[in-house]
Design a protein around this motif. Structure first.
Motif, PDB file in Angstrom:
ATOM      1  N   LEU A  74     -34.574  11.457  57.949  1.00 52.41           N
ATOM      2  CA  LEU A  74     -33.549  12.496  58.090  1.00 52.41           C
ATOM      3  C   LEU A  74     -33.847  13.687  57.186  1.00 52.41           C
ATOM      4  O   LEU A  74     -33.721  14.841  57.594  1.00 52.41           O
ATOM      5  CB  LEU A  74     -32.163  11.920  57.759  1.00 52.41           C
ATOM      6  CG  LEU A  74     -31.512  11.127  58.891  1.00 52.41           C
ATOM      7  CD1 LEU A  74     -30.346  10.307  58.362  1.00 52.41           C
ATOM      8  CD2 LEU A  74     -31.021  12.071  59.995  1.00 52.41           C
ATOM      9  N   ARG A  75     -34.240  13.396  55.942  1.00 52.75           N
ATOM     10  CA  ARG A  75     -34.543  14.496  55.025  1.00 52.75           C
ATOM     11  C   ARG A  75     -35.738  15.292  55.538  1.00 52.75           C
ATOM     12  O   ARG A  75     -35.762  16.521  55.484  1.00 52.75           O
ATOM     13  CB  ARG A  75     -34.812  13.958  53.619  1.00 52.75           C
ATOM     14  CG  ARG A  75     -33.527  13.593  52.880  1.00 52.75           C
ATOM     15  CD  ARG A  75     -33.737  13.565  51.371  1.00 52.75           C
ATOM     16  NE  ARG A  75     -34.652  12.507  50.969  1.00 52.75           N
ATOM     17  CZ  ARG A  75     -34.276  11.239  50.783  1.00 52.75           C
ATOM     18  NH1 ARG A  75     -33.001  10.889  50.928  1.00 52.75           N
ATOM     19  NH2 ARG A  75     -35.146  10.328  50.417  1.00 52.75           N
ATOM     20  N   VAL A  94     -36.700  15.671  58.691  1.00 55.21           N
ATOM     21  CA  VAL A  94     -36.308  16.490  59.846  1.00 55.21           C
ATOM     22  C   VAL A  94     -35.449  17.674  59.400  1.00 55.21           C
ATOM     23  O   VAL A  94     -35.527  18.758  59.967  1.00 55.21           O
ATOM     24  CB  VAL A  94     -35.581  15.629  60.903  1.00 55.21           C
ATOM     25  CG1 VAL A  94     -35.040  16.488  62.026  1.00 55.21           C
ATOM     26  CG2 VAL A  94     -36.535  14.584  61.464  1.00 55.21           C
ATOM     27  N   ALA A  95     -34.636  17.474  58.338  1.00 52.69           N
ATOM     28  CA  ALA A  95     -33.811  18.576  57.855  1.00 52.69           C
ATOM     29  C   ALA A  95     -34.662  19.727  57.325  1.00 52.69           C
ATOM     30  O   ALA A  95     -34.187  20.860  57.206  1.00 52.69           O
ATOM     31  CB  ALA A  95     -32.854  18.084  56.762  1.00 52.69           C
ATOM     32  N   ARG A  96     -35.940  19.457  57.034  1.00 56.88           N
ATOM     33  CA  ARG A  96     -36.825  20.520  56.525  1.00 56.88           C
ATOM     34  C   ARG A  96     -37.591  21.242  57.642  1.00 56.88           C
ATOM     35  O   ARG A  96     -38.199  22.267  57.395  1.00 56.88           O
ATOM     36  CB  ARG A  96     -37.825  19.934  55.519  1.00 56.88           C
ATOM     37  CG  ARG A  96     -37.210  19.586  54.171  1.00 56.88           C
ATOM     38  CD  ARG A  96     -38.288  19.278  53.121  1.00 56.88           C
ATOM     39  NE  ARG A  96     -39.111  18.137  53.498  1.00 56.88           N
ATOM     40  CZ  ARG A  96     -38.878  16.882  53.089  1.00 56.88           C
ATOM     41  NH1 ARG A  96     -37.859  16.624  52.296  1.00 56.88           N
ATOM     42  NH2 ARG A  96     -39.663  15.902  53.469  1.00 56.88           N
ATOM     43  N   VAL A  97     -37.590  20.684  58.864  1.00 58.83           N
ATOM     44  CA  VAL A  97     -38.298  21.338  59.979  1.00 58.83           C
ATOM     45  C   VAL A  97     -37.547  22.620  60.345  1.00 58.83           C
ATOM     46  O   VAL A  97     -36.326  22.610  60.412  1.00 58.83           O
ATOM     47  CB  VAL A  97     -38.357  20.398  61.213  1.00 58.83           C
ATOM     48  CG1 VAL A  97     -38.963  21.098  62.404  1.00 58.83           C
ATOM     49  CG2 VAL A  97     -39.120  19.126  60.874  1.00 58.83           C
ATOM     50  N   PRO A  98     -38.268  23.746  60.552  1.00 59.63           N
ATOM     51  CA  PRO A  98     -37.566  24.989  60.894  1.00 59.63           C
ATOM     52  C   PRO A  98     -36.629  24.798  62.087  1.00 59.63           C
ATOM     53  O   PRO A  98     -36.968  24.130  63.068  1.00 59.63           O
ATOM     54  CB  PRO A  98     -38.708  25.941  61.245  1.00 59.63           C
ATOM     55  CG  PRO A  98     -39.895  25.412  60.505  1.00 59.63           C
ATOM     56  CD  PRO A  98     -39.711  23.928  60.457  1.00 59.63           C
ATOM     57  N   GLY A  99     -35.442  25.417  61.992  1.00 59.56           N
ATOM     58  CA  GLY A  99     -34.371  25.198  62.960  1.00 59.56           C
ATOM     59  C   GLY A  99     -34.765  25.425  64.408  1.00 59.56           C
ATOM     60  O   GLY A  99     -34.481  24.598  65.273  1.00 59.56           O
ATOM     61  N   ILE A 102     -36.356  22.589  66.215  1.00 59.52           N
ATOM     62  CA  ILE A 102     -35.614  21.376  66.582  1.00 59.52           C
ATOM     63  C   ILE A 102     -34.319  21.684  67.321  1.00 59.52           C
ATOM     64  O   ILE A 102     -33.611  20.776  67.730  1.00 59.52           O
ATOM     65  CB  ILE A 102     -35.290  20.484  65.353  1.00 59.52           C
ATOM     66  CG1 ILE A 102     -34.613  21.302  64.259  1.00 59.52           C
ATOM     67  CG2 ILE A 102     -36.527  19.797  64.832  1.00 59.52           C
ATOM     68  CD1 ILE A 102     -34.016  20.432  63.166  1.00 59.52           C
ATOM     69  N   GLU A 138     -28.741  27.119  63.985  1.00 63.78           N
ATOM     70  CA  GLU A 138     -29.760  26.475  63.154  1.00 63.78           C
ATOM     71  C   GLU A 138     -29.245  26.119  61.768  1.00 63.78           C
ATOM     72  O   GLU A 138     -29.528  25.047  61.243  1.00 63.78           O
ATOM     73  CB  GLU A 138     -30.958  27.406  62.978  1.00 63.78           C
ATOM     74  CG  GLU A 138     -31.777  27.563  64.227  1.00 63.78           C
ATOM     75  CD  GLU A 138     -32.869  28.599  64.014  1.00 63.78           C
ATOM     76  OE1 GLU A 138     -33.258  28.828  62.853  1.00 63.78           O
ATOM     77  OE2 GLU A 138     -33.316  29.174  65.009  1.00 63.78           O
ATOM     78  N   HIS A 183     -29.093  22.379  60.205  1.00 60.70           N
ATOM     79  CA  HIS A 183     -29.741  21.966  58.958  1.00 60.70           C
ATOM     80  C   HIS A 183     -28.755  21.412  57.952  1.00 60.70           C
ATOM     81  O   HIS A 183     -28.991  20.380  57.328  1.00 60.70           O
ATOM     82  CB  HIS A 183     -30.499  23.148  58.353  1.00 60.70           C
ATOM     83  CG  HIS A 183     -31.869  23.261  58.920  1.00 60.70           C
ATOM     84  ND1 HIS A 183     -32.566  24.428  58.983  1.00 60.70           N
ATOM     85  CD2 HIS A 183     -32.665  22.331  59.470  1.00 60.70           C
ATOM     86  CE1 HIS A 183     -33.733  24.208  59.533  1.00 60.70           C
ATOM     87  NE2 HIS A 183     -33.813  22.954  59.846  1.00 60.70           N
TER      88      HIS A 183
END
Lengths: 482, 482
Positions: free
Chosen positions: A149-150, A152-157, A160, B142, B146
């Motif tokens: 989860l952490r 994926v939370a860092r992948v640019p919006g 995703i 986004e 996030h």
């Protein structure tokens, strides 16, 4: 008492009738609903408040509420308490002059008695969950889930936020293709379709390959959730016995000749509910019968990662031509991510992808990325090994306890989640009645009828070993089967 | 050239035939596949490498690859390039002696021509996406996504690792119930069921309330994805005209009397594809006809949050008795979260929850928590307001450009994603042919037939205004319709 003036409850305390305290709570609440002191939608006192006000145990109140939920009188909202169920058209004596009436006198889809399950499913407050089909949260891969989860939370919006690919997140599909190659079935990524768990995969396979009126063969006993799925699709269902070594291939042959089935549904490894695994020879024979009678095989292989040693895979033996292979991450990473997959011939996968898009568009790429990350961080293999060890230990204890009670085990897998136990020979009451009585005591048992295509009250229970290390469960079973 | 010895490509450069460069790439790749220089599963050079090696634009190569994907010759793997499609049973001249053959000569489910869509859906590399049905990633929420992911990553593992409630995450359901009350339909949380998007909700409604052979009414034009869903369920489909002010209620009445339909599917607000919204009076009339003829109404209200001002809601007018209301967060938060919801009579919701459990168990609570968080952080309302403004601006520009080309607009909503434009009167070629030609140039157009129950080649296009601010789109349309 002043807090809940709507429920009149004057418990009769008699040590010899201790079990009936649960029934007394049920009766008091039912009376309050029937006299409209409690009306549909109204909140009930919390389990704790009720228990404190009447000086009964929370266990008693929780058991009573659970049973009222199962009976459709209350509605459970985990984390938000209980309310009186909305007036239902199926309840006697309800409905004012048309205000609550529904347009059609329609009958709900014919889902079996096992659909009590969905109410029990809803009620996370039930004290003993021996009848459930999943691992406790703390046994699952929590670390991997958090890391994922952490990550994926860092992948640019923007990357995703949009729809994913109809087949699912490409790197996870590539990883699955590689994994399949390593365990005996070399495939292209084009042969991998991500689903939202194995049940979703079963539904897509059914809706792509079968038509209402077709006959299919399931195992006896089989995965409980498969049965309502097949009924919903309008399929005719016949069963073939699942013994410890595998399917009864002689019976399979006869059923195939008689019914001309289009498909066979098998869960070969650490089967739900028996825990048994096909022998390699049996797997070969099953495949041969399927070939001779031109059946699809739908192979549910959700528990393979929990198996110790080599276990047969029908799809590998067949080269994924007539076998549609389903698996996923509910038993090892977490059922909450709802990520599973199909491996099959590229043409079948293409058509299943179209069905997937038609019935719900893409699967959520965010969770597919979480799983991909969880699988590839260093501690995943160690996590799986630890789960296997804990399960082996639990199997030993539960198998012993069941045998001590005079029950007979179908198999002793020492792996996976399940043991399938036959009630003692002298037992007369039926497994359904036993499960109902257990529910009164806040114990969820899964009786044989859940897993039987004809819903016959066979004298078997499925125990989830991960949830069966509980003194009250064994006390109940000892008393009940004495 | 030495990098890709397998594809012989010697472009003929003639400024007057510039468009045919795309065709030349297609021909070269097709030739390489047909002569087996490129075999199934082999990787193609990346768009950039191919373009550089042959000194053609990446635009040309991307358009050629996109068309080869649509034709089933290549397979697109976003982020992982293109490969030659696996040999398919539907392709001529394939299949060796039985090695690749499938057990049954089975025919895939009858999904319409619009299922080319799923290939285009897969191909995120297509340069112009005017035909798609979603907002660009960077228009979506986004930040909220996030924040929500980071928030969920902090929740203790055991609490998010297990299955969620069959109805979905309780706090989100409570928030939806409160929201529904605020917009005119007071409901209990028990009347809210979370789904994996509106399409999933449509499927659950169909499988719970309807039976194969039932007749249903859809709008003409209607949501493209609804049509394969209805076909898969074996339903008979008739259409009623959707004018700018709403449904043709006279025709609706006649169809209802003639066909005795069980349900009417309506998308009242900022309809997909017309962009039109029912007037309040039309909504009342529609409801009256449904009452007289005892039909369910399945109300798809996915775009309400993008509407400016008050728009009618059939479920509110009806008190959610015969109306099953569907909405979700794909248009405003993100389609990747796959979170939607159903609001209906508690009995209907209960039976839809059973269907949901049967066909795929619970929906992923992790993403329901992400959405709940995204909705409740302070900037959500500002985000929605900004999206509305951007869409209003885009609507103005695109409506003007279409009118300049001699096209006629069905409605001018100045909100939502879509404009529905009739091709100029003189235009002979049909919208399907226009869309095929556009695909050659890397432009995805959505022709009228996608949205027509009979797949008739009606002379209309649906434009997604958020993806239509592109010079090459307007150049193409000017030339094509000149």
């Amino acid at each position: 008492m002043t807090d809940f003036p709507l429920i009149e409850f004057h418990p009769v305390r008699d040590r010899n009738k201790a079990a009936t305290l649960v029934q007394q709570v049920i009766d008091a609440v039912t009376r309050a609903i029937d006299t409209q002191a409690l009306r549909p939608g109204m909140a009930l006192p919390s389990v704790r408040d009720f228990a404190r006000a009447h000086d009964v145990s929370t266990f008693t109140v929780a058991a009573a509420y659970a049973r009222l939920v199962a009976a459709g009188r209350l509605v459970a909202r985990p984390g938000a308490g209980y309310r009186v169920a909305p007036r239902s058209s199926t309840q006697a004596g309800s409905a004012g002059p048309g205000t609550d009436a529904l347009p059609h006198a329609w009958s709900p889809p014919t889902l079996g008695a096992e659909w009590l399950l969905s109410d029990v499913f809803a009620d996370h407050s039930i004290p003993v969950k021996s009848g459930c089909g999943w691992l406790p949260g703390e046994w699952l891969n929590e670390d991997g889930l958090h890391l994922g989860l952490r990550h994926v939370a860092r992948v640019p919006g923007a990357r995703i936020a949009g729809y994913g690919h109809p087949y699912g997140y490409a790197p996870l599909r590539a990883a699955i293709a590689e994994h399949m190659g390593a365990i005996g079935l070399p495939v292209q990524a084009e042969q991998v379709l991500l689903t939202q768990g194995v049940t979703h995969g079963l539904d897509l396979a059914i809706r792509t390959l079968l038509r209402a009126g077709d006959t299919v063969i399931v195992e006896r006993p089989c995965y409980a959730n498969l049965l309502p799925l097949l009924r919903l699709a309008g399929l005719r269902v016949v069963s073939v016995e699942r013994a410890a070594a595998g399917l009864d291939c002689h019976a399979l042959e006869q059923l195939a000749a008689l019914h001309r089935p289009r498909a066979l549904f098998v869960n070969p490894v650490l089967q739900n509910p028996t825990g048994a695994t096909l022998t390699m020879a049996n797997a070969c024979q099953v495949l041969r019968v399927a070939e001779q009678h031109d059946m699809w095989i739908i192979e549910d292989d959700i528990s393979r990662e929990l198996a110790v040693g080599v276990a047969p895979m029908l799809a590998a033996l067949d080269g994924a031509r007539r076998v549609v292979y389903l698996s996923g991450y509910s038993k090892v990473v977490s059922p909450s991510v709802r990520v599973g997959y199909v491996v099959a011939h590229a043409d079948v996968v293409r058509d299943m992808a179209r069905t997937k898009m038609a019935v719900g568009l893409t699967s959520p790429e965010i969770l597919e990325r979480v799983v991909h990350q969880a699988l590839h961080e260093g501690r995943y293999q160690a996590h799986v090994a630890r789960v296997r060890e804990r399960l082996a230990l639990a199997h030993g204890k539960v198998a012993q306890a069941l045998t001590d009670l005079g029950m007979t085990l179908h198999s002793e897998p020492r792996a996976g989640l399940f043991l399938w136990a036959r009630l003692p020979q002298g037992w007369q009451g039926g497994a359904n009645a036993l499960a109902s009585r257990a529910l009164n005591d806040g114990i969820w048992l899964a009786p044989g009828s859940y897993f039987d295509a004809d819903q016959e009250d066979i004298p078997w229970l499925r125990l989830n070993v991960a949830y069966s290390d509980d003194a009250s469960l064994w006390r109940f079973l000892r008393q009940a089967t004495a």
